[in-house]
Motif scaffolding. Sequence first.
Motif, PDB file in Angstrom:
ATOM      1  N   SER A 111       0.825  -1.207   0.000  1.00 15.28           N
ATOM      2  CA  SER A 111       0.000   0.000   0.000  1.00 15.28           C
ATOM      3  C   SER A 111       0.858   1.255   0.000  1.00 15.28           C
ATOM      4  CB  SER A 111      -0.928   0.007   1.221  1.00 15.28           C
ATOM      5  OG  SER A 111      -1.808  -1.083   1.168  1.00 15.28           O
ATOM      6  N   ILE A 112       1.915   1.258   0.786  1.00 11.97           N
ATOM      7  CA  ILE A 112       2.800   2.429   0.849  1.00 11.97           C
ATOM      8  C   ILE A 112       3.480   2.646  -0.499  1.00 11.97           C
ATOM      9  CG2 ILE A 112       4.957   3.268   1.858  1.00 11.97           C
ATOM     10  CD1 ILE A 112       3.989   2.008   4.513  1.00 11.97           C
ATOM     11  N   HIS A 113       3.941   1.568  -1.125  1.00  9.63           N
ATOM     12  CA  HIS A 113       4.590   1.703  -2.430  1.00  9.63           C
ATOM     13  C   HIS A 113       3.612   2.239  -3.474  1.00  9.63           C
ATOM     14  CE1 HIS A 113       6.440   0.577  -6.255  1.00  9.63           C
ATOM     15  NE2 HIS A 113       7.571   0.735  -5.618  1.00  9.63           N
ATOM     16  N   LEU A 114       2.414   1.706  -3.494  1.00 10.96           N
ATOM     17  CA  LEU A 114       1.409   2.176  -4.451  1.00 10.96           C
ATOM     18  C   LEU A 114       1.028   3.632  -4.191  1.00 10.96           C
ATOM     19  CD1 LEU A 114      -0.901  -0.945  -4.766  1.00 10.96           C
ATOM     20  CD2 LEU A 114       0.732  -0.072  -6.431  1.00 10.96           C
ATOM     21  N   PHE A 115       0.901   4.003  -2.910  1.00 11.24           N
ATOM     22  CA  PHE A 115       0.583   5.390  -2.569  1.00 11.24           C
ATOM     23  C   PHE A 115       1.691   6.328  -3.039  1.00 11.24           C
ATOM     24  CE2 PHE A 115       1.037   8.957   0.364  1.00 11.24           C
ATOM     25  CZ  PHE A 115      -0.184   9.585   0.165  1.00 11.24           C
ATOM     26  N   ASN A 116       2.941   5.950  -2.801  1.00  7.90           N
ATOM     27  CA  ASN A 116       4.074   6.785  -3.228  1.00  7.90           C
ATOM     28  C   ASN A 116       4.106   6.936  -4.747  1.00  7.90           C
ATOM     29  OD1 ASN A 116       4.964   7.248  -0.635  1.00  7.90           O
ATOM     30  ND2 ASN A 116       6.443   5.580  -0.670  1.00  7.90           N
ATOM     31  N   THR A 117       3.864   5.847  -5.453  1.00 10.53           N
ATOM     32  CA  THR A 117       3.855   5.903  -6.909  1.00 10.53           C
ATOM     33  C   THR A 117       2.735   6.804  -7.412  1.00 10.53           C
ATOM     34  OG1 THR A 117       4.738   3.659  -6.972  1.00 10.53           O
ATOM     35  CG2 THR A 117       3.788   4.507  -9.009  1.00 10.53           C
ATOM     36  N   ALA A 118       1.542   6.641  -6.845  1.00  3.44           N
ATOM     37  CA  ALA A 118       0.397   7.463  -7.263  1.00  3.44           C
ATOM     38  C   ALA A 118       0.651   8.938  -6.954  1.00  3.44           C
ATOM     39  CB  ALA A 118      -0.871   6.987  -6.560  1.00  3.44           C
ATOM     40  N   LEU A 119       1.212   9.232  -5.797  1.00  6.43           N
ATOM     41  CA  LEU A 119       1.498  10.617  -5.430  1.00  6.43           C
ATOM     42  C   LEU A 119       2.538  11.228  -6.370  1.00  6.43           C
ATOM     43  CD1 LEU A 119       0.879  12.828  -3.338  1.00  6.43           C
ATOM     44  CD2 LEU A 119       2.813  11.964  -2.011  1.00  6.43           C
ATOM     45  N   LEU A 120       3.550  10.481  -6.710  1.00  7.96           N
ATOM     46  CA  LEU A 120       4.582  10.977  -7.622  1.00  7.96           C
ATOM     47  C   LEU A 120       4.005  11.249  -9.012  1.00  7.96           C
ATOM     48  CD1 LEU A 120       7.640  11.554  -7.809  1.00  7.96           C
ATOM     49  CD2 LEU A 120       7.921   9.204  -8.553  1.00  7.96           C
ATOM     50  N   LEU A 121       3.195  10.330  -9.515  1.00 13.13           N
ATOM     51  CA  LEU A 121       2.586  10.522 -10.833  1.00 13.13           C
ATOM     52  C   LEU A 121       1.575  11.666 -10.811  1.00 13.13           C
ATOM     53  CD1 LEU A 121       2.119   6.808 -11.924  1.00 13.13           C
ATOM     54  CD2 LEU A 121       3.773   8.463 -12.808  1.00 13.13           C
ATOM     55  N   TYR A 122       0.823  11.801  -9.729  1.00 13.42           N
ATOM     56  CA  TYR A 122      -0.136  12.914  -9.609  1.00 13.42           C
ATOM     57  C   TYR A 122       0.598  14.250  -9.609  1.00 13.42           C
ATOM     58  CZ  TYR A 122      -3.489  16.131  -7.557  1.00 13.42           C
ATOM     59  OH  TYR A 122      -4.289  17.210  -7.323  1.00 13.42           O
ATOM     60  N   GLU A 123       1.663  14.348  -8.836  1.00 10.62           N
ATOM     61  CA  GLU A 123       2.434  15.598  -8.768  1.00 10.62           C
ATOM     62  C   GLU A 123       3.020  15.939 -10.128  1.00 10.62           C
ATOM     63  OE1 GLU A 123       5.907  18.112  -8.405  1.00 10.62           O
ATOM     64  OE2 GLU A 123       6.041  15.976  -8.831  1.00 10.62           O
ATOM     65  N   ALA A 124       3.510  14.930 -10.855  1.00  4.35           N
ATOM     66  CA  ALA A 124       4.083  15.172 -12.180  1.00  4.35           C
ATOM     67  C   ALA A 124       3.017  15.641 -13.157  1.00  4.35           C
ATOM     68  CB  ALA A 124       4.756  13.905 -12.703  1.00  4.35           C
ATOM     69  N   SER A 125       1.817  15.092 -13.065  1.00  9.35           N
ATOM     70  CA  SER A 125       0.755  15.496 -14.003  1.00  9.35           C
ATOM     71  C   SER A 125       0.204  16.884 -13.669  1.00  9.35           C
ATOM     72  CB  SER A 125      -0.369  14.460 -14.008  1.00  9.35           C
ATOM     73  OG  SER A 125      -1.014  14.430 -12.755  1.00  9.35           O
ATOM     74  N   VAL A 126       0.123  17.223 -12.391  1.00  4.64           N
ATOM     75  CA  VAL A 126      -0.412  18.527 -11.993  1.00  4.64           C
ATOM     76  C   VAL A 126       0.555  19.657 -12.342  1.00  4.64           C
ATOM     77  CG1 VAL A 126      -1.017  19.917  -9.961  1.00  4.64           C
ATOM     78  CG2 VAL A 126      -1.936  17.626 -10.212  1.00  4.64           C
ATOM     79  N   THR A 127       1.831  19.403 -12.230  1.00  2.77           N
ATOM     80  CA  THR A 127       2.826  20.461 -12.454  1.00  2.77           C
ATOM     81  C   THR A 127       3.447  20.404 -13.847  1.00  2.77           C
ATOM     82  OG1 THR A 127       4.557  19.075 -11.499  1.00  2.77           O
ATOM     83  CG2 THR A 127       3.407  20.572  -9.997  1.00  2.77           C
ATOM     84  N   ASP A 154       2.375  21.496 -16.745  1.00  2.21           N
ATOM     85  CA  ASP A 154       2.295  22.759 -17.497  1.00  2.21           C
ATOM     86  C   ASP A 154       3.365  23.751 -17.040  1.00  2.21           C
ATOM     87  OD1 ASP A 154       1.024  22.999 -15.025  1.00  2.21           O
ATOM     88  OD2 ASP A 154      -0.373  24.533 -15.753  1.00  2.21           O
ATOM     89  N   MET A 155       3.629  23.792 -15.732  1.00  2.00           N
ATOM     90  CA  MET A 155       4.691  24.674 -15.234  1.00  2.00           C
ATOM     91  C   MET A 155       6.067  24.161 -15.676  1.00  2.00           C
ATOM     92  SD  MET A 155       3.430  25.838 -11.447  1.00  2.00           S
ATOM     93  CE  MET A 155       3.330  24.191 -10.799  1.00  2.00           C
ATOM     94  N   GLU A 156       6.210  22.847 -15.739  1.00  2.00           N
ATOM     95  CA  GLU A 156       7.473  22.265 -16.199  1.00  2.00           C
ATOM     96  C   GLU A 156       7.744  22.652 -17.646  1.00  2.00           C
ATOM     97  OE1 GLU A 156       9.204  17.885 -17.345  1.00  2.00           O
ATOM     98  OE2 GLU A 156       7.736  18.015 -15.730  1.00  2.00           O
ATOM     99  N   VAL A 157       6.726  22.589 -18.496  1.00  2.00           N
ATOM    100  CA  VAL A 157       6.892  22.975 -19.905  1.00  2.00           C
ATOM    101  C   VAL A 157       7.279  24.446 -19.995  1.00  2.00           C
ATOM    102  CG1 VAL A 157       5.666  23.320 -22.076  1.00  2.00           C
ATOM    103  CG2 VAL A 157       5.371  21.182 -20.802  1.00  2.00           C
ATOM    104  N   LYS A 158       6.608  25.281 -19.210  1.00  2.00           N
ATOM    105  CA  LYS A 158       6.860  26.722 -19.257  1.00  2.00           C
ATOM    106  C   LYS A 158       8.261  27.076 -18.749  1.00  2.00           C
ATOM    107  CE  LYS A 158       5.085  31.044 -17.342  1.00  2.00           C
ATOM    108  NZ  LYS A 158       4.095  31.620 -16.426  1.00  2.00           N
ATOM    109  N   HIS A 159       8.659  26.488 -17.618  1.00  2.00           N
ATOM    110  CA  HIS A 159       9.908  26.903 -16.972  1.00  2.00           C
ATOM    111  C   HIS A 159      11.121  26.048 -17.319  1.00  2.00           C
ATOM    112  CE1 HIS A 159       7.882  29.902 -14.575  1.00  2.00           C
ATOM    113  NE2 HIS A 159       6.977  29.001 -14.213  1.00  2.00           N
ATOM    114  N   ILE A 160      10.906  24.864 -17.843  1.00  2.00           N
ATOM    115  CA  ILE A 160      12.040  23.979 -18.123  1.00  2.00           C
ATOM    116  C   ILE A 160      12.217  23.752 -19.623  1.00  2.00           C
ATOM    117  CG2 ILE A 160      13.004  21.664 -17.762  1.00  2.00           C
ATOM    118  CD1 ILE A 160      13.052  23.334 -15.235  1.00  2.00           C
TER     119      ILE A 160
END
Length: 168
Positions: free
Chosen positions: A20-36, A38-44
């Motif tokens: 459960s912890i591994h799946l939660f960490n993976t989901a959180l990492l993928l969620y953070e990458a998808s939410v940010t 647009d900012m990554e494209v703009k700034h990076i």
Amino acid sequence: MSAGSSLPQELIAAYNASVSIHLFNTALLLYEASVTFDMEVKHIWRRKTSAATWIFLLNRYLAIALYIVDAPSTFQVSDEVRHTFASLRAYALCSRAWYIALVIFLLSAVPVWIYIHMTVIGRSCLMLSDLLVLSVTWSQTYGIMRLSREHHLDAPFPLTTVLLRDGQ
């Protein structure tokens, strides 16, 4: 329910918590990458490539890749759990013949025992070799310092000079 019968339930609960912890960490990492993203494209992505760009990209996408690659191993049962259940299975199938289960458990524990003891022996040998090098260095340095004092040499020899000069 006796204390011995709750061990498999505790192992299963610990394993489920780990998954459960591994799946939660993976989901959180993928969620953070998808939410940010647009900012990554703009700034990076729209800026000139620099060392900071490469560090950011490696940090983000290497972590995501490692979590995805590691996902299948999350669902594998460890050897210790598998061998414990194998001995419990033998105990149940052999009409509670504890000696058969004990033999199976001890045989499956041999690789763990060897790994632990070989690690301890290996690390002890490394520490002993370091201690011997330190002892030889100190004894040789003490001999040189004693000779310089016996001959009343006024020029003090810094320890680092003696070690660097005579350590070859």
